[in-house]
Design an enzyme around this catalytic site. Structure first.
Site, PDB file in Angstrom:
ATOM      1  N   SER A  98       1.127  -1.134   0.026  1.00 55.60           N
ATOM      2  CA  SER A  98       0.088  -0.529   0.081  1.00 55.60           C
ATOM      3  C   SER A  98       0.648   1.377  -0.557  1.00 55.60           C
ATOM      4  O   SER A  98       0.063   2.591  -0.588  1.00 55.60           O
ATOM      5  CB  SER A  98      -1.157  -0.026   0.982  1.00 55.60           C
ATOM      6  OG  SER A  98      -0.096  -0.479   2.280  1.00 55.60           O
ATOM      7  N   ASN A 139       3.571  -5.469   5.899  1.00 51.59           N
ATOM      8  CA  ASN A 139       2.852  -6.076   6.190  1.00 51.59           C
ATOM      9  C   ASN A 139       2.974  -7.311   6.590  1.00 51.59           C
ATOM     10  O   ASN A 139       2.489  -7.730   7.532  1.00 51.59           O
ATOM     11  CB  ASN A 139       1.904  -6.337   5.417  1.00 51.59           C
ATOM     12  CG  ASN A 139       1.413  -5.543   4.861  1.00 51.59           C
ATOM     13  OD1 ASN A 139       0.343  -4.197   5.665  1.00 51.59           O
ATOM     14  ND2 ASN A 139       1.249  -5.144   3.269  1.00 51.59           N
ATOM     15  N   HIS A 143      -0.086   5.667   6.800  1.00 48.99           N
ATOM     16  CA  HIS A 143      -0.020   5.697   5.231  1.00 48.99           C
ATOM     17  C   HIS A 143       0.624   6.876   5.517  1.00 48.99           C
ATOM     18  O   HIS A 143       0.036   8.394   5.482  1.00 48.99           O
ATOM     19  CB  HIS A 143      -0.806   5.465   4.993  1.00 48.99           C
ATOM     20  CG  HIS A 143      -1.280   4.425   4.966  1.00 48.99           C
ATOM     21  ND1 HIS A 143      -2.081   3.362   5.211  1.00 48.99           N
ATOM     22  CD2 HIS A 143      -0.612   2.359   4.129  1.00 48.99           C
ATOM     23  CE1 HIS A 143      -2.012   2.012   5.241  1.00 48.99           C
ATOM     24  NE2 HIS A 143      -1.869   1.641   4.615  1.00 48.99           N
ATOM     25  N   GLY A 189      -2.236  -4.515   1.465  1.00 51.27           N
ATOM     26  CA  GLY A 189      -2.139  -5.310   2.512  1.00 51.27           C
ATOM     27  C   GLY A 189      -1.065  -6.443   2.037  1.00 51.27           C
ATOM     28  O   GLY A 189      -0.861  -7.209   2.215  1.00 51.27           O
ATOM     29  N   ASP A 222      -4.501   6.948  10.395  1.00 50.17           N
ATOM     30  CA  ASP A 222      -4.128   5.810  10.450  1.00 50.17           C
ATOM     31  C   ASP A 222      -3.003   5.932  11.008  1.00 50.17           C
ATOM     32  O   ASP A 222      -2.628   4.813  11.826  1.00 50.17           O
ATOM     33  CB  ASP A 222      -5.031   4.896   9.047  1.00 50.17           C
ATOM     34  CG  ASP A 222      -3.246   4.520   7.668  1.00 50.17           C
ATOM     35  OD1 ASP A 222      -2.739   5.912   7.943  1.00 50.17           O
ATOM     36  OD2 ASP A 222      -3.217   4.444   6.857  1.00 50.17           O
TER      37      ASP A 222
END
Length: 192
Positions: free
Chosen positions: A16, A81, A165, A53, A162
């Site tokens: 991502s 991840n 990011h 992801g 979040d």
């Protein structure tokens, strides 16, 4: 009449952070890096092959498909991840080694971006996780950028809501810091 050389095609292969999660396409890392490289006088196209992801296992399984883009060089940004999920570091190492080996076999020069594990995974896991990137960068003939989120991680003003990011300002800092490494990658691609 001289033949116009084709732009150097750089595959932005990642998760991502590469895909530009939560951002319009014009603010994604591949788009911003391409603009910065062009501004620096390099005729390049940066292909966004980021999948939100994605783990290193996912990356390893889709690499062959991504290589259908016929890149001249690649930026490999994977592992965040794996760290968030606490995937065993030997699995992360095996997957990244497979990706770097496959690119090396095709003589595709690589800019390899490191990642850090989140602090909540513990010091031992964090140290082992970092060592994966350091060891592989030494084993493979890659240009190594130790931490993709350098200068951005943990700074709320440079990240989306979040906290993970980067926002556009964060992407621009990543691009500014990684640019000298990307220029070395372009030089390697031209020499191939």
């Amino acid at each position: 009449m001289p033949v116009q050389a084709e732009p150097i095609r750089i595959l932005g292969f990642g998760d991502s952070l590469m895909a530009g999660y939560g951002l319009p396409d014009e603010d994604s890392f591949p788009t911003r890096l391409e603009a910065a490289l062009r501004e620096a006088g390099h005729d390049v196209t940066v292909i966004n092959a980021g999948v939100s992801g994605d783990t290193t296992a996912g990356g390893a399984s889709r690499l062959a498909w991504s290589l259908s883009e016929a890149p001249d060089a690649a930026i490999v940004e994977l592992g965040a991840n794996d760290g968030l999920r606490g995937i065993p570091t030997q699995d992360t190492r095996r997957n990244l080694d497979a990706i770097l080996t496959a690119l090396g076999e095709k003589d595709i020069p690589v800019l390899f971006a490191g990642m850090l594990a989140p602090p909540n995974m513990g010091k031992e896991y964090g140290a082992d996780f970092s060592r994966v990137f350091e060891d592989l960068s030494a084993e493979h003939d890659v240009i190594f950028y130790p931490f993709f989120l350098d200068g951005v991680a943990g700074d709320l003003s440079l990240n989306q809501a979040d906290g993970i990011h980067p926002n556009r300002a964060g992407v621009d800092i990543i691009v500014e810091r990684i640019l000298p490494y990307a220029e070395r990658l372009v030089a390697r691609a031209k020499a191939e």
